[in-house]
Design an enzyme around this catalytic site. Structure first.
Site, PDB file in Angstrom:
ATOM      1  N   LYS A   1      78.621  -8.303 -66.288  1.00 49.95           N
ATOM      2  CA  LYS A   1      78.531  -9.555 -65.522  1.00 49.95           C
ATOM      3  C   LYS A   1      77.083 -10.022 -65.645  1.00 49.95           C
ATOM      4  O   LYS A   1      76.193  -9.576 -64.916  1.00 49.95           O
ATOM      5  CB  LYS A   1      78.892  -9.293 -64.064  1.00 49.95           C
ATOM      6  CG  LYS A   1      79.455 -10.459 -63.296  1.00 49.95           C
ATOM      7  CD  LYS A   1      78.591 -11.691 -63.221  1.00 49.95           C
ATOM      8  CE  LYS A   1      77.504 -11.630 -62.170  1.00 49.95           C
ATOM      9  NZ  LYS A   1      76.599 -12.800 -62.201  1.00 49.95           N
TER      10      LYS A   1
ATOM     11  N   GLY B   1      71.070  -5.390 -54.376  1.00 46.34           N
ATOM     12  CA  GLY B   1      71.176  -3.956 -54.661  1.00 46.34           C
ATOM     13  C   GLY B   1      71.656  -3.177 -53.450  1.00 46.34           C
ATOM     14  O   GLY B   1      72.499  -2.274 -53.547  1.00 46.34           O
TER      15      GLY B   1
ATOM     16  N   GLU C   1      68.121  -1.027 -60.231  1.00 49.90           N
ATOM     17  CA  GLU C   1      66.758  -1.377 -60.661  1.00 49.90           C
ATOM     18  C   GLU C   1      66.425  -2.671 -59.944  1.00 49.90           C
ATOM     19  O   GLU C   1      66.959  -3.722 -60.280  1.00 49.90           O
ATOM     20  CB  GLU C   1      66.712  -1.608 -62.176  1.00 49.90           C
ATOM     21  CG  GLU C   1      67.232  -0.456 -63.010  1.00 49.90           C
ATOM     22  CD  GLU C   1      66.256   0.696 -63.095  1.00 49.90           C
ATOM     23  OE1 GLU C   1      65.169   0.621 -62.503  1.00 49.90           O
ATOM     24  OE2 GLU C   1      66.599   1.686 -63.744  1.00 49.90           O
TER      25      GLU C   1
ATOM     26  N   GLU D   1      57.997 -10.197 -52.959  1.00 45.41           N
ATOM     27  CA  GLU D   1      58.046 -10.446 -54.405  1.00 45.41           C
ATOM     28  C   GLU D   1      58.207 -11.951 -54.647  1.00 45.41           C
ATOM     29  O   GLU D   1      59.149 -12.558 -54.146  1.00 45.41           O
ATOM     30  CB  GLU D   1      59.242  -9.695 -55.009  1.00 45.41           C
ATOM     31  CG  GLU D   1      59.294  -9.843 -56.510  1.00 45.41           C
ATOM     32  CD  GLU D   1      60.511  -9.144 -57.106  1.00 45.41           C
ATOM     33  OE1 GLU D   1      61.607  -9.286 -56.553  1.00 45.41           O
ATOM     34  OE2 GLU D   1      60.344  -8.463 -58.135  1.00 45.41           O
TER      35      GLU D   1
HETATM   36  P1  TAP Z   1      70.027 -11.174 -57.941  1.00 45.86           P
HETATM   37  O1  TAP Z   1      70.282 -12.399 -57.189  1.00 45.86           O
HETATM   38  O2  TAP Z   1      70.111  -9.883 -57.232  1.00 45.86           O
HETATM   39  O3  TAP Z   1      71.038 -11.230 -59.182  1.00 45.86           O
HETATM   40  C1  TAP Z   1      71.165 -10.191 -60.112  1.00 45.86           C
HETATM   41  C2  TAP Z   1      72.594 -10.152 -60.591  1.00 45.86           C
HETATM   42  O4  TAP Z   1      73.436  -9.759 -59.514  1.00 45.86           O
HETATM   43  C3  TAP Z   1      73.124 -11.496 -61.064  1.00 45.86           C
HETATM   44  O5  TAP Z   1      74.020 -11.298 -62.129  1.00 45.86           O
HETATM   45  C4  TAP Z   1      73.835 -12.006 -59.828  1.00 45.86           C
HETATM   46  O6  TAP Z   1      74.762 -13.019 -60.068  1.00 45.86           O
HETATM   47  C5  TAP Z   1      74.478 -10.726 -59.339  1.00 45.86           C
HETATM   48  N1  TAP Z   1      74.899 -10.726 -57.955  1.00 45.86           N
HETATM   49  C6  TAP Z   1      74.454 -11.511 -56.936  1.00 45.86           C
HETATM   50  N2  TAP Z   1      75.100 -11.196 -55.798  1.00 45.86           N
HETATM   51  C7  TAP Z   1      75.982 -10.208 -56.098  1.00 45.86           C
HETATM   52  C8  TAP Z   1      76.926  -9.460 -55.339  1.00 45.86           C
HETATM   53  N3  TAP Z   1      77.130  -9.673 -54.042  1.00 45.86           N
HETATM   54  N4  TAP Z   1      77.627  -8.500 -55.973  1.00 45.86           N
HETATM   55  C9  TAP Z   1      77.449  -8.238 -57.274  1.00 45.86           C
HETATM   56  N5  TAP Z   1      76.577  -8.937 -58.049  1.00 45.86           N
HETATM   57  C10 TAP Z   1      75.836  -9.898 -57.465  1.00 45.86           C
HETATM   58  O7  TAP Z   1      68.619 -11.194 -58.636  1.00 45.86           O
HETATM   59  P2  TAP Z   1      68.013 -12.352 -59.527  1.00 45.86           P
HETATM   60  O8  TAP Z   1      67.440 -13.369 -58.603  1.00 45.86           O
HETATM   61  O9  TAP Z   1      68.968 -12.812 -60.545  1.00 45.86           O
HETATM   62  O10 TAP Z   1      66.882 -11.547 -60.303  1.00 45.86           O
HETATM   63  C11 TAP Z   1      65.636 -11.411 -59.816  1.00 45.86           C
HETATM   64  C12 TAP Z   1      65.488 -10.052 -59.158  1.00 45.86           C
HETATM   65  O11 TAP Z   1      65.802  -9.012 -60.072  1.00 45.86           O
HETATM   66  C13 TAP Z   1      64.080  -9.805 -58.729  1.00 45.86           C
HETATM   67  O12 TAP Z   1      64.053  -9.270 -57.436  1.00 45.86           O
HETATM   68  C14 TAP Z   1      63.570  -8.777 -59.711  1.00 45.86           C
HETATM   69  O13 TAP Z   1      62.564  -7.944 -59.290  1.00 45.86           O
HETATM   70  C15 TAP Z   1      64.798  -8.034 -60.050  1.00 45.86           C
HETATM   71  N6  TAP Z   1      64.674  -7.416 -61.378  1.00 45.86           N
HETATM   72  C16 TAP Z   1      64.499  -6.083 -61.415  1.00 45.86           C
HETATM   73  C17 TAP Z   1      64.348  -5.439 -62.615  1.00 45.86           C
HETATM   74  C18 TAP Z   1      64.156  -3.946 -62.628  1.00 45.86           C
HETATM   75  S1  TAP Z   1      64.379  -3.174 -63.988  1.00 45.86           S
HETATM   76  N7  TAP Z   1      63.829  -3.271 -61.573  1.00 45.86           N
HETATM   77  C19 TAP Z   1      64.397  -6.156 -63.804  1.00 45.86           C
HETATM   78  C20 TAP Z   1      64.591  -7.516 -63.728  1.00 45.86           C
HETATM   79  C21 TAP Z   1      64.732  -8.141 -62.493  1.00 45.86           C
HETATM   80  P3  TAP Z   1      74.279 -14.556 -60.012  1.00 45.86           P
HETATM   81  O14 TAP Z   1      73.962 -14.893 -61.369  1.00 45.86           O
HETATM   82  O15 TAP Z   1      75.390 -15.345 -59.461  1.00 45.86           O
HETATM   83  O16 TAP Z   1      73.102 -14.624 -59.112  1.00 45.86           O
END
Ligand code: TAP
Length: 494
Positions: free
Chosen positions: A172, A230, A247, A382
């Protein structure tokens, strides 16, 4: 024309809402697709569960499965430029960065092909008249849920070990960046992964991601994304007693001691925060500089930051492209306003660049704050954008206390010429990764993950494949005589 999604090997339009992938540099549409529906999710997972058994993927000899993964790696290399250009359009990263991410995805498949081919199952020391073995079985159907900031690399880090271990996988991708995962699915098919083993289901996280996580046939979720999401996934996993790797976010400290090589430190600090426009979980977003050199170092840092080339992601010269979307830029701007409210002083940046290209895309200038205490929200939360907060420090003990005073523990950086100090401070920092006189360097052979709210579990590393297996113990009786328990002579002791 609408892009197809992949439901257990079948390329078709999803039953969900239509969605457009927007090029953040100018707002143009890269592709439109009909996303997955809940019915698509259920169908993909049920067919994947059957495919693991019916196609023999899970029981294929490791060297044959490894062969398929090697072919995926090679196909990624063959199509590298096209994939890098597509990724540039999908999330607006500069082409130099997307080329590196594509290369990393190819390396990841190659690495886990080798891990699969060379993984040993063990005969453990026996304590009786039996032979004891520890073996590993695939889990069945696993899921990968990925964010928008580094597609292809994030997806490869989950798909490669999952496939190497003999599982089927449901991917996904983030709604904002669905295209690279779909391309990877095409390459898997071309390389010989059996039909049904890979599905890519773009769609909203709270609906499609949630349905995947909760499905009873999903045996593990590998998640990269925000801490709030997460934590939600961890709750679902607790109910299902399902393993997860998470992560999550970061607010990583970078520390410059007064004995550091300052050329290296200036360059490394800037790369740590401003590459990927700061949209990186490991961005070195909290800078601690020893007070004796603080002013001189900041003057050099600010001068160099102002020279960074923000611009067209298609240009080889560009160091910072746009942020992923207008909405995300507004979030970053909100944090800059907060930093000012909290008493911070802007040393550079804090605005949108202007000009023809800039007016169409979601660009933002490299931004550096000082004058904020470590316990302010600007220093603790963050931002996931090109915003650095700088703080002076006096002694090592106070530095370590401040650096560790964060809910996150993903990464940290230390700049010093004193290797004993680097060792001491590095061991004291509560982060999953410590970079010493370098930053944001990555090796697939080295495990990666966070502490505290930065997540649980590790990805990468040779043993990363085991995360996608179920360990099983086998005992082989070697007794010449029956177990001394029941009387098997029928009472006839003669
Ligand atoms: P999220 O909003 O958490 O989204 C990550 C993924 O999870 C997306 O595919 C999202 O779908 C999905 N998602 C959202 N709600 C969900 C739920 N209830 N159940 C299952 N999946 C769900 O994060 P983001 O804003 O896209 O990314 C930024 C964050 O990722 C930052 O906090 C960053 O630090 C973190 N990040 C961490 C790492 C590592 S390796 N630690 C690497 C990259 C990024 P949608 O597309 O619909 O939102």
């Amino acid at each position: 024309m609408l892009e197809s999604i992949n439901v257990a090997g079948e390329w078709r339009q999803g039953g969900g809402d239509h969605y457009a992938s927007i090029y953040p540099a100018d707002g143009s549409v890269t592709a439109e697709l009909a996303q997955a529906s809940i019915d698509d999710v259920n169908e993909a997972i049920e067919r994947a569960d059957r495919a693991v058994h019916q196609t023999g993927w899970g029981s294929l000899k490791p060297h044959l499965r490894a062969g398929v993964l090697y072919r995926i790696s090679q196909l990624i290399r063959d199509r590298a430029e096209a994939l890098a250009q597509l990724q540039r359009r999908d999330n607006g990263k500069p082409i130099s960065e997307t080329r590196a991410l594509v290369a990393s995805a190819a390396d990841t498949f190659q690495f886990f092909a080798a891990a699969c081919e060379t993984l040993e199952e063990t005969i453990t020391p026996s304590r009786g008249d039996y032979l004891t073995m520890s073996v590993h079985d695939p889990l069945g159907v696993v899921a990968a849920i990925t964010p928008w900031n580094s597609p292809i690399a994030s997806e490869a880090q989950k798909m490669a070990p999952a496939l190497a271990a003999g599982n089927a996988i449901i991917v996904k991708p983030a709604q904002a960046t669905p295209l690279l995962a779909l391309e990877l699915a095409k390459l898997c098919e071309e390389a010989g992964v059996p039909r049904g083993i890979v599905s890519v289901l773009p769609g909203s996280g709270s609906i499609i991601g949630d349905a995947i996580t909760k499905h009873p046939l999903i045996k593990r979720v590998a998640f990269t994304g925000g801490t709030k999401t997460g934590r939600h996934i961890a709750h679902v996993a607790a109910d299902k007693l399902m393993p997860v790797s998470l992560e999550l976010g970061g607010k990583s400290p970078t520390i410059v001691f007064d004995d550091a090589d300052l050329d290296h430190a200036v360059s490394g600090v800037l790369y740590g925060i401003f590459s990927s426009s700061g949209e990186s979980c490991i961005a070195g977003s909290r800078l601690f500089v020893q007070r004796r050199i603080y002013r001189a170092f900041m003057d050099r840092l600010v001068a160099a930051a102002a020279q960074l080339r923000v611009g067209d992601p298609a240009s080889e010269q560009t160091q910072m492209g746009p942020l992923v979307s207008q909405a995300h830029r507004e979030t970053v701007e909100g944090y800059v306003a907060l930093g000012l409210e909290e008493g911070g002083r802007l040393l550079t940046g804090g605005k949108r660049p202007t000009g023809e290209l800039f007016d169409r895309g979601s660009f933002y200038t490299p931004t550096i704050f000082e004058g904020l205490a470590n316990d302010t929200r600007t220093c603790q939360e963050e931002i996931f954008g090109p915003v650095l907060v700088a703080l002076p420090f006096d002694d090592e003990a106070n530095l370590i206390a401040q650096a560790n005073d964060s809910v996150y523990g993903l990464a940290s950086g230390i700049w010093t010429r004193d290797y004993k100090k680097a060792w001491r401070v590095g061991r004291a920092l509560d982060t999953g990764t410590v970079w010493i006189n370098t930053y944001k360097q990555f090796s697939i052979s080295t495990p990666f993950g966070g502490t505290k709210d930065a997540g649980i579990g590790r990805e990468k590393g040779r043993l990363g494949i085991l995360e996608y297996t179920r360990q099983k113990s086998m005992y082989w009786g070697m007794n010449e005589a029956p177990l001394p328990w029941a009387d098997v002579t029928g009472g006839d002791a003669s």
